[in-house]
Design a protein around this motif. Structure first.
Motif, PDB file in Angstrom:
ATOM      1  N   ASP A  94      -6.843  -2.681   0.289  1.00  9.94           N
ATOM      2  CA  ASP A  94      -6.511  -1.450   0.995  1.00  9.94           C
ATOM      3  C   ASP A  94      -6.810  -1.550   2.491  1.00  9.94           C
ATOM      4  OD1 ASP A  94      -5.451   1.032   0.852  1.00  9.94           O
ATOM      5  OD2 ASP A  94      -7.408   2.020   0.749  1.00  9.94           O
ATOM      6  N   ARG A  95      -7.963  -2.136   2.811  1.00 12.33           N
ATOM      7  CA  ARG A  95      -8.397  -2.152   4.207  1.00 12.33           C
ATOM      8  C   ARG A  95      -7.875  -3.376   4.966  1.00 12.33           C
ATOM      9  NH1 ARG A  95     -13.525  -0.178   5.402  1.00 12.33           N
ATOM     10  NH2 ARG A  95     -12.904  -0.682   7.519  1.00 12.33           N
ATOM     11  N   SER A  96      -7.096  -4.191   4.300  1.00 10.60           N
ATOM     12  CA  SER A  96      -6.706  -5.457   4.919  1.00 10.60           C
ATOM     13  C   SER A  96      -5.704  -5.237   6.050  1.00 10.60           C
ATOM     14  CB  SER A  96      -6.072  -6.375   3.881  1.00 10.60           C
ATOM     15  OG  SER A  96      -4.799  -5.880   3.548  1.00 10.60           O
ATOM     16  N   ASP A  97      -5.582  -6.265   6.891  1.00 10.15           N
ATOM     17  CA  ASP A  97      -4.571  -6.253   7.935  1.00 10.15           C
ATOM     18  C   ASP A  97      -3.267  -6.687   7.274  1.00 10.15           C
ATOM     19  OD1 ASP A  97      -2.970  -6.841  10.171  1.00 10.15           O
ATOM     20  OD2 ASP A  97      -4.779  -7.039  11.390  1.00 10.15           O
ATOM     21  N   LYS A  98      -2.416  -5.701   6.946  1.00 12.60           N
ATOM     22  CA  LYS A  98      -1.261  -5.976   6.075  1.00 12.60           C
ATOM     23  C   LYS A  98      -0.358  -7.073   6.621  1.00 12.60           C
ATOM     24  CE  LYS A  98      -1.956  -2.487   3.102  1.00 12.60           C
ATOM     25  NZ  LYS A  98      -3.154  -1.955   3.738  1.00 12.60           N
ATOM     26  N   LEU A  99      -0.088  -7.014   7.912  1.00  9.67           N
ATOM     27  CA  LEU A  99       0.856  -7.969   8.499  1.00  9.67           C
ATOM     28  C   LEU A  99       0.324  -9.395   8.386  1.00  9.67           C
ATOM     29  CD1 LEU A  99       3.454  -8.438  10.130  1.00  9.67           C
ATOM     30  CD2 LEU A  99       2.057  -8.299  12.186  1.00  9.67           C
ATOM     31  N   PHE A 100      -0.931  -9.593   8.808  1.00 10.96           N
ATOM     32  CA  PHE A 100      -1.483 -10.945   8.790  1.00 10.96           C
ATOM     33  C   PHE A 100      -1.733 -11.420   7.370  1.00 10.96           C
ATOM     34  CE2 PHE A 100      -2.993 -10.245  13.312  1.00 10.96           C
ATOM     35  CZ  PHE A 100      -1.967 -11.015  13.819  1.00 10.96           C
ATOM     36  N   HIS A 101      -2.074 -10.458   6.490  1.00 11.23           N
ATOM     37  CA  HIS A 101      -2.279 -10.814   5.092  1.00 11.23           C
ATOM     38  C   HIS A 101      -0.986 -11.369   4.500  1.00 11.23           C
ATOM     39  CE1 HIS A 101      -4.581 -10.478   1.378  1.00 11.23           C
ATOM     40  NE2 HIS A 101      -3.439 -10.199   0.791  1.00 11.23           N
ATOM     41  N   PHE A 102       0.134 -10.775   4.918  1.00 17.77           N
ATOM     42  CA  PHE A 102       1.429 -11.243   4.428  1.00 17.77           C
ATOM     43  C   PHE A 102       1.833 -12.550   5.102  1.00 17.77           C
ATOM     44  CE2 PHE A 102       6.025 -11.374   5.214  1.00 17.77           C
ATOM     45  CZ  PHE A 102       6.466 -11.496   3.917  1.00 17.77           C
ATOM     46  N   LEU A 103       1.531 -12.663   6.403  1.00 14.80           N
ATOM     47  CA  LEU A 103       2.010 -13.813   7.174  1.00 14.80           C
ATOM     48  C   LEU A 103       1.252 -15.105   6.857  1.00 14.80           C
ATOM     49  CD1 LEU A 103       2.807 -12.670  10.801  1.00 14.80           C
ATOM     50  CD2 LEU A 103       4.344 -13.617   9.103  1.00 14.80           C
TER      51      LEU A 103
END
Lengths: 407, 173
Positions: A94-103
């Motif tokens: 939930d708290r993750s950096d969504k963009l970097f987590h995906f990239l």
């Protein structure tokens, strides 16, 4: 030379491109696809196979059976695993950096596949034929670190961050001995071009002699690993390569017994599979570049070219599996100390040995340089290694141990 | 085609650099700096300077950024996020920007026909690694050495600062 498999493949490629002579735009696309698609498919297939090989090999070492339910000898296990991974839920914290987590997985996979393109798979078989291919390989390889750190940082998990930090520290340390041990080869061959480095490991005068025996050995005896600096350099390179590829015993970023799975902790489903694939493909790539630099690349007797390259690359990968099944994981301080205090000075010394060997070969001929090099050059390296390990020895504890809390 | 690629990569470089300055989170800023460096490397490739491109990726994107990240992690990220520049930093940045602009203007002044087409027609120094090395170690030997000494000074500075820190800590203890 018997590179007929390479030449047939190149002919096939040229014939396919020739089919589209009337459509220039399509032709460019076909050309690009021909350079990239087979490589991608073959290495992805090799990834599947090598996960099976690794699990079977480790099982054999540990006296187990390993995967044996899906297909004959469990050969379809990678396929089953892939389907399982695809169907799993993709959990993003939930708290993750969504963009970097995906990239992060993408960022890890792209350099891995680009790096494979710089491998000289055969005579003229190279997806990205560039003048400074070796340099590009190391440049692209250094991007792995960023991706692993990205994964660790964006997950917002303490274990992930620890794993990411470990990866950064480890990769930046081991990249230096890795590149420095390659420098000796580049210096000796006088080129950054992968094909020329392979050519420098064939005894050209023997190949042209027409004598079958000489042709046979001309493809083998020129390999850099048979020279003193090449042998030492290969060991440094391979050790550093294990660390770069995050392979055991240097798999500290994902040390499961200490930090769960490091940067992989918060990844699930197919992203996790992509991480795995990227790691295996970087391992292949680095085994391939070790083959190119030290083991004569695609040169080999009878059927020089693609078959020999594949054999050598996978043999190195098999050694990696073997090491994984044999050696325990290092501690962080041991890991850093080993890179900076042991590998780095020896790799620098090796460059000097290679330089002297080069001039000795010109001055006294190959045979004298070979014998003298093994006696003197390797002696120097051996002494230096002994001295360094003595210097690095942690002070031994003498006398009685004192337990502060007990007394 | 080359024109289009130039504008594309230039846009990536400039946007990346802008995002670095505007980003509040230092880790994000470091990551965005990679985008900018990759744009520069791509520009080198469009100019045919493959060696420079490879070095750009290996040294800047691979090593420098990793060290940046390392330092950011060793420092406190939250403290860096709350950082507001004071007048000295501001003035320093202003001077650096002014010098940069001046240098760029001077560069344009020297080469009147400093466009994409003529750059490719020029003797391409960076094309092969060999010619690049020859130029670096003959014509541009002095700047090369000066740059080396500059790096050495930075290293000595780091050693000095870290040593001094240790001594003060010893005093405090």
């Amino acid at each position: 030379m018997n590179n007929f498999i390479d030449y047939k493949l190149i002919e096939l490629g040229q014939w396919t491109v020739g089919l589209f002579n009337d459509y220039p735009v399509v032709q460019i696309l076909v050309h690009l696809l021909l350079a990239t698609l087979p490589l991608t498919l073959v290495f992805m297939g090799a990834f599947g196979f090598s996960t099976w090989l690794e699990r079977k090999g480790l099982a054999r070492i540990q006296n187990r059976l390993g995967p044996n339910r899906v297909g004959i000898f469990g050969l379809l296990q990678p396929l089953a695993d892939g389907i399982k991974m695809l169907l799993k839920e993709d959990i993003v914290p939930d708290r993750s950096d969504k963009l970097f987590h995906f990239l992060a997985p993408v960022m890890l996979m792209v350099p891995a596949f680009i790096a494979v393109g710089f491998l000289p798979l055969g005579d003229g078989l190279m997806a990205l034929p560039m003048d400074s291919a070796i340099l590009f390989f190391f440049a692209v390889g250094s991007l792995n670190t960023i991706a692993v750190f990205m994964a660790g940082w964006s997950s917002r998990n303490k274990y992930s961050l620890l794993g990411g930090m470990r990866a950064v520290a480890q990769m930046i340390s081991y990249e230096i001995p890795l590149v420095l041990s390659a420098v000796a080869v580049i210096m000796f061959s006088g080129s950054l071009n992968a094909q020329e480095i392979v050519a420098s490991q064939q005894i050209q005068s023997w190949l042209a002699s027409g004598n079958l025996v000489k042709e046979f050995f001309g493809q083998i005896l020129g390999w850099h690993i048979f020279k003193p600096w090449g042998f030492a350099g290969f060991i440094f390179f391979f050790v550093a390569a294990l660390a770069e590829a995050n392979r055991s015993p240097f798999d500290l970023p994902e040390a499961d017994s200490e930090i769960i799975a490091g940067h992989l902790t918060e990844y699930s489903g197919f992203k996790y599979a992509i991480f795995f694939m990227a790691e295996y493909i970087s391992a292949f790539a680095i085994a391939g570049i070790a083959t190119t630099l030290f083991l004569g690349g695609w040169s080999g007797p009878v059927i020089a070219g693609l078959p020999w390259f594949i054999i050598k690359m996978f043999s190195l990968f098999a050694v990696m599996i073997w090491i994984r099944g044999t050696l325990p994981r290092l501690r962080v301080d041991q890991l850093m100390g080993y890179a900076w205090k042991f590998l780095l000075p020896l790799a620098i010394l090796n460059i000097f040995v290679a330089g002297f060997y080069y001039f000795a070969e010109q001055q006294f001929g190959s045979l004298a340089a070979f014998i003298g090099g093994w006696v003197i050059g390797f002696g120097i390296l051996q002494t230096a290694a002994k001295g360094l390990s003595r210097l690095n020895k942690s002070p031994t504890l003498d006398g009685k141990r004192v337990y502060q809390l007990v007394e | 085609m080359v024109d289009f690629l130039f504008y594309l990569f230039a846009l990536i470089t400039v946007l990346g650099a802008g995002a670095v300055v505007l980003s509040r989170n230092p880790v994000n800023a470091a990551m965005l700096l990679i985008v900018s460096f990759m744009g520069t490397a791509s520009l080198f490739v469009t100019l045919g300077a493959y060696f420079l491109a490879a070095v750009q990726v290996a040294v800047y994107a691979g090593a420098v950024i990793v060290l940046f990240l390392f330092i950011i992690m060793l420092l406190n990220v939250d403290a860096a996020e709350q950082f507001r520049p004071d007048y000295v930093t501001f003035a320093g940045g202003l001077i650096a920007a002014a010098l940069m602009i001046l240098g760029t203007l001077k560069l344009f002044e020297r080469g009147e026909n400093f466009t994409l087409l003529t750059l490719q027609e020029l003797d391409p120094v960076g094309v092969s690694t060999q010619s690049f090395g020859m130029e670096l170690f003959t014509t541009y030997m002095l700047p090369f050495q000066v740059a080396g000494i500059l790096l050495l000074i930075a290293m000595l500075g780091v050693v000095f600062i870290s040593k001094r820190d240790k001594e003060t800590r010893k005093d405090a203890a």
